[in-house]
Write an enzyme that holds these catalytic residues in place. Structure first.
Site, PDB file in Angstrom:
ATOM      1  N   HIS A   8       0.841  -1.203   0.000  1.00 33.55           N
ATOM      2  CA  HIS A   8       0.000   0.000   0.000  1.00 33.55           C
ATOM      3  C   HIS A   8       0.878   1.256   0.000  1.00 33.55           C
ATOM      4  O   HIS A   8       0.636   2.201  -0.746  1.00 33.55           O
ATOM      5  CB  HIS A   8      -0.876   0.053   1.263  1.00 33.55           C
ATOM      6  CG  HIS A   8      -1.924  -1.011   1.370  1.00 33.55           C
ATOM      7  ND1 HIS A   8      -2.113  -1.760   2.504  1.00 33.55           N
ATOM      8  CD2 HIS A   8      -2.857  -1.433   0.483  1.00 33.55           C
ATOM      9  CE1 HIS A   8      -3.110  -2.593   2.320  1.00 33.55           C
ATOM     10  NE2 HIS A   8      -3.587  -2.427   1.100  1.00 33.55           N
ATOM     11  N   LYS A  21     -16.272  -7.132   3.948  1.00 31.86           N
ATOM     12  CA  LYS A  21     -15.207  -7.559   4.864  1.00 31.86           C
ATOM     13  C   LYS A  21     -15.548  -7.271   6.315  1.00 31.86           C
ATOM     14  O   LYS A  21     -16.141  -6.247   6.628  1.00 31.86           O
ATOM     15  CB  LYS A  21     -13.899  -6.834   4.516  1.00 31.86           C
ATOM     16  CG  LYS A  21     -13.292  -7.267   3.199  1.00 31.86           C
ATOM     17  CD  LYS A  21     -11.966  -6.573   2.967  1.00 31.86           C
ATOM     18  CE  LYS A  21     -11.347  -6.992   1.645  1.00 31.86           C
ATOM     19  NZ  LYS A  21     -10.183  -6.152   1.294  1.00 31.86           N
ATOM     20  N   ARG A  40      -2.052  -5.566  -8.496  1.00 33.04           N
ATOM     21  CA  ARG A  40      -0.993  -6.570  -8.366  1.00 33.04           C
ATOM     22  C   ARG A  40      -1.037  -7.510  -9.567  1.00 33.04           C
ATOM     23  O   ARG A  40      -0.324  -7.348 -10.528  1.00 33.04           O
ATOM     24  CB  ARG A  40      -1.143  -7.353  -7.054  1.00 33.04           C
ATOM     25  CG  ARG A  40      -0.618  -6.616  -5.848  1.00 33.04           C
ATOM     26  CD  ARG A  40      -1.121  -7.209  -4.581  1.00 33.04           C
ATOM     27  NE  ARG A  40      -2.578  -7.322  -4.612  1.00 33.04           N
ATOM     28  CZ  ARG A  40      -3.344  -7.644  -3.595  1.00 33.04           C
ATOM     29  NH1 ARG A  40      -2.823  -7.934  -2.448  1.00 33.04           N
ATOM     30  NH2 ARG A  40      -4.649  -7.690  -3.707  1.00 33.04           N
ATOM     31  N   SER A  86      -3.034  -7.535   2.819  1.00 30.89           N
ATOM     32  CA  SER A  86      -3.331  -7.437   4.254  1.00 30.89           C
ATOM     33  C   SER A  86      -3.700  -8.801   4.815  1.00 30.89           C
ATOM     34  O   SER A  86      -3.372  -9.128   5.962  1.00 30.89           O
ATOM     35  CB  SER A  86      -4.484  -6.458   4.487  1.00 30.89           C
ATOM     36  OG  SER A  86      -4.127  -5.165   4.090  1.00 30.89           O
TER      37      SER A  86
HETATM   38  O1  PNS Z   1      -8.907  -2.654   0.211  1.00 32.41           O
HETATM   39  P1  PNS Z   1     -10.251  -3.033  -0.368  1.00 32.41           P
HETATM   40  O2  PNS Z   1     -11.119  -3.697   0.678  1.00 32.41           O
HETATM   41  O3  PNS Z   1     -10.133  -3.851  -1.630  1.00 32.41           O
HETATM   42  O4  PNS Z   1     -10.944  -1.640  -0.777  1.00 32.41           O
HETATM   43  C1  PNS Z   1     -12.266  -1.637  -1.273  1.00 32.41           C
HETATM   44  C2  PNS Z   1     -12.917  -0.269  -1.023  1.00 32.41           C
HETATM   45  C3  PNS Z   1     -12.912   0.037   0.471  1.00 32.41           C
HETATM   46  C4  PNS Z   1     -12.113   0.798  -1.750  1.00 32.41           C
HETATM   47  C5  PNS Z   1     -14.360  -0.333  -1.594  1.00 32.41           C
HETATM   48  O5  PNS Z   1     -15.078  -1.344  -0.935  1.00 32.41           O
HETATM   49  C6  PNS Z   1     -15.085   1.004  -1.458  1.00 32.41           C
HETATM   50  O6  PNS Z   1     -14.925   1.859  -2.296  1.00 32.41           O
HETATM   51  N1  PNS Z   1     -15.870   1.173  -0.359  1.00 32.41           N
HETATM   52  C7  PNS Z   1     -16.626   2.382  -0.113  1.00 32.41           C
HETATM   53  C8  PNS Z   1     -18.134   2.123  -0.312  1.00 32.41           C
HETATM   54  C9  PNS Z   1     -18.459   2.159  -1.787  1.00 32.41           C
HETATM   55  O7  PNS Z   1     -18.455   3.191  -2.408  1.00 32.41           O
HETATM   56  N2  PNS Z   1     -18.729   0.970  -2.337  1.00 32.41           N
HETATM   57  C10 PNS Z   1     -18.996   0.819  -3.744  1.00 32.41           C
HETATM   58  C11 PNS Z   1     -17.699   0.720  -4.528  1.00 32.41           C
HETATM   59  S1  PNS Z   1     -17.991   0.058  -6.089  1.00 32.41           S
END
Ligand code: PNS
Length: 164
Positions: A17, A41, A92, A130
């Protein structure tokens, strides 16, 4: 002034990150590392812990144009709120692509001016995530090469809590 947002769960922040954040900070004027809610998650570290750890790493790395924030709603709402030019994410392997592509298209459907820029990971971090940190650290393995040194102790302590 170009602001970008690097969103993620950061549960916990890894060297992978930080590599993306550092590289983004060299390209854009202002980078916001955003601890965002991923409904899929169940996070191990609290939002407060994740924000505080990232702030410490950013300070230790000396990145004056990087800020850290959290947001519990839709990412596109935050993007609009701060007037960000784009979302920056790390890629990645091919396995990341489908998921990231879907999120990018969804975000653009919700907010047509919302661009997503992908930075390819450095090869040394290809394997790193992570969940790998949580698995290895939780079983007492050495995670010193996976996470920034200044947050190692905190991550190690929480992951090994309750182990005999
Ligand atoms: O590290 P991650 O869990 O892959 O990140 C995913 C994240 C947190 C960026 C994504 O779930 C997100 O944007 N969450 C905010 C809520 C939202 O807008 N969800 C719709 C995204 S398509």
């Amino acid at each position: 002034m170009k602001t970008v947002v690097c969103p993620g769960s950061f549960d916990p922040i890894t060297n992978g990150h930080m590599d993306i954040v550092k590289r983004a900070s060299g390209i854009f004027d202002r980078v916001i590392v955003l601890v965002a809610a991923n409904q899929e998650k169940h996070n191990f570290f609290t939002t407060g812990e994740r924000v505080e750890m990232i702030r410490r790493v950013v300070e230790a790395e000396g990145l004056p144009n990087v800020e850290v924030d959290s947001h519990s709603g839709l990412l596109v709402n935050y993007i609009q709120q701060v007037g960000a030019a784009a979302i920056v994410k790390g890629l990645r392997a091919v396995s990341d692509f489908e998921y990231e592509f879907q999120m990018s298209l969804t975000n653009r459907q919700l907010l047509p001016e919302c661009e997503t820029i992908f930075l390819t990971t450095s090869s040394r971090n290809l394997y790193l995530s992570s969940s790998i940190v949580r698995q290895v650290g939780g079983l007492g393995g050495d995670i010193t090469g996976f996470v920034p040194p200044c947050v190692y102790e905190q991550i190690h302590r929480k992951l090994t809590q309750g182990q005999s």
